[in-house]
Design an enzyme around this catalytic site. Structure first.
Site, short mmCIF file in Angstrom:
data_model
loop_
_atom_site.label_atom_id
_atom_site.label_comp_id
_atom_site.label_asym_id
_atom_site.label_seq_id
_atom_site.Cartn_x
_atom_site.Cartn_y
_atom_site.Cartn_z
N GLU A 27 0.84 -1.20 0.00
CA GLU A 27 0.00 0.00 0.00
C GLU A 27 0.88 1.26 0.00
O GLU A 27 1.85 1.37 0.72
CB GLU A 27 -1.00 0.03 1.18
CG GLU A 27 -2.04 1.16 1.05
CD GLU A 27 -2.72 1.21 -0.32
OE1 GLU A 27 -2.21 1.93 -1.20
OE2 GLU A 27 -3.74 0.52 -0.52
N GLY A 87 -4.75 -1.85 -4.44
CA GLY A 87 -5.58 -2.00 -3.25
C GLY A 87 -6.78 -1.08 -3.24
O GLY A 87 -7.86 -1.43 -2.75
N ASP A 88 -6.62 0.12 -3.80
CA ASP A 88 -7.72 1.08 -3.87
C ASP A 88 -8.45 0.97 -5.21
O ASP A 88 -9.12 1.89 -5.63
CB ASP A 88 -7.21 2.50 -3.66
CG ASP A 88 -6.17 2.89 -4.71
OD1 ASP A 88 -5.84 2.06 -5.58
OD2 ASP A 88 -5.68 4.04 -4.66
O1 AHR Z 1 0.76 0.67 -3.18
C1 AHR Z 1 0.52 1.03 -4.49
C2 AHR Z 1 -0.89 1.45 -4.70
O2 AHR Z 1 -1.13 2.68 -4.08
C3 AHR Z 1 -1.94 0.57 -4.12
O3 AHR Z 1 -2.15 -0.60 -4.85
C4 AHR Z 1 -3.12 1.47 -4.19
O4 AHR Z 1 -4.07 1.16 -3.24
C5 AHR Z 1 -2.54 2.84 -3.96
O5 AHR Z 1 -2.95 3.72 -4.93
#
Ligand code: AHR
Length: 634
Positions: free
Chosen positions: A251, A325-326
């Protein structure tokens, strides 16, 4: 959604048989039966090592010797019918023949990957921002901000001599996710992950991931996810080579080491089948490995401390494939099998799983993907007949110019999925649909992300329109061009139409081979060579966009066009007075921001050979650092 009864790995023969008879539903294509025991699968090996799989997926084979359920589900476009694809025999290889006949004459989408563990942690298409509590995540292009599924037929391969299909994540917003998985490691519990992927398709964008992520599809802060990242994004800077590399997406960063960069002795980790490994003990160590999915053992790329700010890990019970993740949607990649384990697998266990993968007989991953192309363009608004002007990084784009100069010129990267990114030459920043399209377009971003990505729509009159990827709205020259451009329209009229025209612009090329500028040596009388530390007229070329999408180079040294002489067999030299086939090149945009020149005459990339000490020649069949150049706008 069709659900299929599934046999648990430890279920006895009789119980399994009765279950299969009692629970088999009228699902197209798959019946559950139990056959003679097959040889151990990757998850049998992990279980023997004391680190059992808690989520395991494959589109090609069983992950347990006893597994005889479905591998994945597809849905066809013609009538929305769904079909589960299963195994030819228990614990064996996929039977993909039903998929071929089911999808004949229509398109099929992979809508669900079945978990082969007893946890039933199946992965459907990711909800993106559509699920409750997921509003802070990035939307996908599917209904209500959900993601989309992969084309089920797009990645044909062979495994153990049988035809199979992988998961092809090549379109922005392709992703799978289960935000309520059972029994996987959470918090700082130790976790192991592996996947079989490929360097045939990767990107430098965020994020082609497989592993644990946040349950709300949102960035919940450092260490709230623990996934394998595979690609060439180097957010921390300082990476060696051009990748791709296996990293840990923990993350807010894809880490190839605690500090970030990959080890300098491993400039790339490639192959048509690549095994990628990450394990994390949650507090003091994460370890990254890679291997060839067809033969050989594993190479450890990093083993050591977690990055600062990531101890302890705070992993959440969600499993994802294909996005960040986002739900960051822009990563591309391929997936064939993978698992998430409880516990920190031993090296011996991982070596055995690697041997199991190489003995499965993966071959024929020959799918190729054209690289993005670049061109330099202007945009003339139909709203008022004026050119779009990006004056600087604090002034919004507006169609107010009557001629094209540097402020009206954009470097356009055309990605293979129909999207483009636009970099303004005025300030070298990328154009963004600010505040997710709620504010006007402005060129102020250092790198392209979802807000900086636009679908290029081709209108019947030859003009184009730009649809902002993230809010899916069309860019308008607001107020008949009197106000700034903004992505807030749902239909195309004259204010949303632009003429896209190539612009001739002076550029220089800095060779990655030796970090010097390419010169039309000897006032253009000698071949091009990368040997200058400063830019003068011999190092300056007009980059000319041709109507067929190719580019040509006119040397300022002598006013002649650069040719791939002798149909590419001889070095490049600036001695032609007209543009023919030998003087045309495709400008390839590389994921690290550099460009390459592909000679149209022989389809070879222009190399600066021998560390740049020999003249440029179109002789390379693939792009390495010798074929990369930074495009410098003078
Ligand atoms: O950690 C890299 C990325 O950063 C993750 O996958 C995402 O959740 C965030 O934008």
């Amino acid at each position: 959604m069709l659900a299929l009864p599934r046999l648990r790995r430890r279920t006895g023969l009789l119980v399994a048989f009765l279950l299969a008879v009692a629970l088999a539903l009228p699902v197209f294509g798959t019946t559950v039966t139990r056959a003679a025991a097959a040889s151990p699968g990757p998850c049998d090996i992990y279980a023997s090592g004391g680190t059992p799989c808690e989520a395991a997926y494959s589109t090609t084979r069983a992950m347990f010797a006893s597994y005889n359920g479905p591998l994945y589900q597809i849905q066809r476009a013609s009538d929305s019918a769904a079909l589960n694809i299963g195994l030819a025999s228990a614990g064996g290889l996929v039977d993909s023949a039903p998929q071929v006949s089911f999808c004949a004459g229509t398109t099929c989408t992979l809508v669900q990957l079945y978990d082969q563990t007893p946890n039933a942690n199946n992965m459907p298409i990711s909800p993106g921002s559509s699920c409750s509590g997921c509003a802070n995540g990035l939307s996908g292009p599917g209904p209500n901000g959900s993601d989309i599924g992969a084309d089920a037929m797009a990645l044909p391969i062979t495994v153990g001599g049988r035809p199979a299909y992988g998961v092809l994540v090549d379109t922005i917003g392709t992703g799978y996710r289960n935000n309520a998985v059972k029994n996987v490691p959470i918090g700082s519990q130790p976790e192991g992950i592996y996947m079989l992927t490929s360097s045939n398709l990767t990107s430098g964008s965020c994020c082609f991931d497989f592993g644990s992520a946040e349950t709300d599809d949102s960035d919940d802060g450092n260490s709230t996810m623990n996934a394998i990242y595979y690609g060439s994004a180097c957010w921390t800077g300082g990476c060696t080579g051009s990748g791709p590399w296996v990293g840990g997406d923990l993350e807010n960063g894809m880490y190839f080491s605690a500090a970030g960069p990959n080890p300098s002795n491993i400039p790339s980790e490639t192959g048509s089948f690549v095994t990628a490994w990450e394990k994390n003990n949650g507090t003091t160590n994460f370890t990254l490995k890679y291997g060839n999915g067809q033969s050989g053992g594993l190479t450890q790329a990093y083993s050591g401390a977690l990055p600062d700010g990531y101890n302890p890990m705070k992993v959440q019970p969600s499993v994802e494939l294909g996005t960040g993740g986002d739900n960051s949607p822009e990563g591309t990649g391929e997936f064939f099998e993978g698992a998430v384990t409880k516990g920190f697998p031993t090296d011996a266990t991982e070596n055995s799983v690697q041997a199991n993968i190489t003995s499965a007989g993966y071959t024929n991953n020959t799918t190729t993907f054209p690289p993005p192309t670049e061109s330099v363009v202007s945009l003339k608004a139909h709203a008022n007949g004026k050119y779009v002007d990006a004056a600087n990084s604090s002034t919004s784009l507006v169609a107010d110019a009557t001629s094209v100069g540097r402020n009206e010129t954009f470097d356009m990267v055309a990605n293979t999925n129909g999207t483009v990114n636009l970099k303004a030459l005025s300030d070298n920043d990328w154009v963004t649909a600010e505040s997710n399209g709620n504010a006007p377009l402005i060129a102020n971003r250092g790198a392209p992300g979802p807000w900086e990505t636009f679908s290029l729509l081709h209108n019947p009159d030859g003009s184009v329109s730009l649809r902002a990827y993230n809010n899916q709205h069309i860019v308008t020259a607001e107020n008949a061009g009197a106000s700034a451009l903004i992505a807030n329209r749902t239909a195309i009229g004259p204010w949303e139409e632009f003429d896209l025209a190539p612009v001739t612009v002076p550029v220089s090329f800095r060779a990655h081979a030796n970090n010097t500028y390419v010169s039309a040596e000897n006032t253009g009388a000698s071949a091009l060579i990368a040997d200058r530390t400063a830019i003068g007229s011999w190092e300056t070329f007009d980059l000319i966009g041709n109507t067929d999408g190719s580019v040509s180079l006119k040397a300022h040294a002598d006013g002649d066009y650069v040719t791939a002489d002798n149909a590419g067999a001889a070095p490049l030299i600036a001695n032609r007075t007209a543009i023919g086939p030998w003087e045309k090149f495709t400008l390839v945009g590389n994921t690290d921001g550099s460009v390459s020149l592909l000679a149209r005459v022989n389809n070879h990339d222009v190399s600066a050979p021998d560390g740049g000490t020999s003249p440029l020649i179109a002789s390379a069949t693939s792009i390495t650092s010798a074929e990369k150049y930074d495009l410098v706008f003078d």
